[in-house]
Scaffold this active site. Structure first.
Site, PDB file in Angstrom:
ATOM      1  N   ASP A  91       0.843  -1.192   0.000  1.00 56.00           N
ATOM      2  CA  ASP A  91       0.000   0.000   0.000  1.00 56.00           C
ATOM      3  C   ASP A  91       0.882   1.248   0.000  1.00 56.00           C
ATOM      4  OD1 ASP A  91      -1.913   1.951   0.349  1.00 56.00           O
ATOM      5  OD2 ASP A  91      -2.853   1.032   2.091  1.00 56.00           O
ATOM      6  N   GLU A 151      -1.641  -0.972  -3.860  1.00 53.35           N
ATOM      7  CA  GLU A 151      -2.826  -0.207  -3.448  1.00 53.35           C
ATOM      8  C   GLU A 151      -2.520   1.288  -3.409  1.00 53.35           C
ATOM      9  OE1 GLU A 151      -5.499  -0.123   0.652  1.00 53.35           O
ATOM     10  OE2 GLU A 151      -4.647  -2.007  -0.067  1.00 53.35           O
ATOM     11  N   GLU A 173     -10.791   3.161  -1.377  1.00 54.94           N
ATOM     12  CA  GLU A 173     -11.195   3.177   0.031  1.00 54.94           C
ATOM     13  C   GLU A 173     -11.788   4.513   0.460  1.00 54.94           C
ATOM     14  OE1 GLU A 173      -7.372   4.124   2.751  1.00 54.94           O
ATOM     15  OE2 GLU A 173      -7.097   2.396   1.427  1.00 54.94           O
ATOM     16  N   HIS A 224     -12.168  -2.250   2.383  1.00 57.37           N
ATOM     17  CA  HIS A 224     -11.156  -1.618   3.231  1.00 57.37           C
ATOM     18  C   HIS A 224     -11.680  -1.614   4.659  1.00 57.37           C
ATOM     19  CE1 HIS A 224      -9.391   2.079   5.139  1.00 57.37           C
ATOM     20  NE2 HIS A 224      -8.290   1.524   4.671  1.00 57.37           N
TER      21      HIS A 224
END
Length: 382
Positions: A194, A220, A246, A296
């Site tokens: 991420d 991500e 998200e 998420h």
């Protein structure tokens, strides 16, 4: 049974140390727990972990009056009424407030029917969900990655077979850390990464190319969330899947990315994307475009349990990873007292989390047990 009261609890939980991601460090966890009580004394619970104080004010001033005295089972009608009350402010704190109330309505409706939330959502496809450890986290006052290998070892000892790394500090350090964790996990482990919106697209591409041997399942938020052009630029050049969404407040926000073919894993947050009603719309888009939905999960235990039940109902899509087919469950592996309000969720020996059979979310929340975390509280009655 009609809705008799709405109770709001703004919780603030200090952390033992400062942690963070590439964008922000924090020394506490905050959330707003939303309790909707019916005339028989049953409670349904929702959560607004993002902008909790603002969501609390909107529920008090604009939304609670729409629900009091109404049938808790009329969830879709309530959802549209709350969106209408939000007016042109159909994003940010207003939609977060709607999301928390919608989760609580679903929990209450399932409890009234005596069924698990997954049953109310259409029925589970699976009883256990493969989970991935979301962490480790950066730490200030030294090299931010300094504890990553130690923390990853702890996750693996706990039974996790998949880890999602925080990244985005520096391309060379990003790559060195990802490769080190891959060596630690071995070839069979599932590794995601991420970037937390920390790079411009070409910088993200440069960092990703340095870590190709880490064999990532997905990358991500490689750039800011609504950077469609950036995602389109990255998609042809990356082997890992691109994940995001998200922060999106509606299913429609995912559509341009799906039409452009540049988002492979859809990550709505139930507490942001219109609650369970809004997340079901994202799930429908996922089915239409044959893309996996992996909610998420941040905040506390309510958002976790809601994601657990939703994920149990989503169709399987082959992931290409040893972890198995999508969908997966995000499990916040950092220090988080808000995830421990009913006892920390249990990880099975095979790295999965079991979907509860008890009514509603499958947990019992007792306000007395988190009284020491309450920053503010209000009770709204008819």
């Amino acid at each position: 049974m009609t809705i008799a009261a709405i109770r709001l609890y703004h919780l603030v939980a200090p952390l033992p140390e400062v942690i963070g991601n590439a964008l922000v460090f924090f020394d506490r966890r905050e959330t707003l727990l939303v309790e909707i009580r019916d005339s028989a004394g049953r409670s349904g619970w929702g959560e607004c972990w993002q902008a909790p104080a603002a969501a609390k004010a909107i529920i008090e001033s604009r939304l609670a009056g729409l629900l009091l005295g109404q049938d808790a089972q009329a969830i879709t009608r309530h959802w549209h009424a709350m969106l209408d009350a939000a007016g042109t402010d159909r994003g940010g704190p207003a939609l977060i407030a709607v999301s928390g109330l919608d989760i609580a309505l679903h929990d209450l409706a399932a409890r009234q029917q005596g069924v698990p939330l997954s049953t109310l959502l259409g029925g589970r496809i699976r009883d256990r969900i493969p989970a991935y450890a979301s962490g480790p986290f950066f730490k200030p006052g030294g090299h931010p990655y300094r504890d990553f290998e130690r923390d990853a070892e702890k996750y693996l000892r706990a039974g996790f077979r998949a880890i999602k790394l925080r990244s985005g500090f520096d391309p060379a350090d990003d790559a060195a850390t990802a490769l080190a964790i891959r060596r630690l996990m071995g070839a069979d482990g599932t590794l995601m990464l991420d970037f937390n919106q920390s790079y411009a697209p070409r910088a993200a591409l440069a960092a990703a190319r340095r870590m190709e041997e880490a064999n990532l399942l997905w990358i991500e938020e490689p750039t800011i969330p609504d950077d469609l052009a950036g995602y389109r630029m990255l998609a042809p050049h990356l082997v890992p899947s691109l994940a995001g969404g998200e922060t999106f407040g509606s299913a429609s926000a995912f559509l341009p990315f799906l039409e452009a073919g540049c988002m492979d894993v859809l990550q709505p947050d139930i507490a942001i994307c219109g609650g369970l009603t809004g997340t079901k719309r994202v799930a429908m888009l996922g089915e239409i475009f044959e893309r996996p939905v992996v909610p998420h999960v941040w905040g506390g235990i309510v958002n976790f349990q809601a994601a657990l039940h939703v994920t149990a109902t989503l169709p399987a899509i082959r992931s290409g990873a040893r972890l198995g087919a999508y969908p997966f469950l995000e499990f916040d592996a950092g220090p988080n007292p808000l995830l421990d309000l009913c006892g920390r969720p249990q990880l099975n020996a095979d790295g999965t989390v079991s979907v509860p059979d008890a009514p509603g979310l499958g947990i019992e929340i007792e306000p007395d047990k988190f009284a020491n975390l309450v920053s503010s509280h209000c009770n709204i009655e008819q």
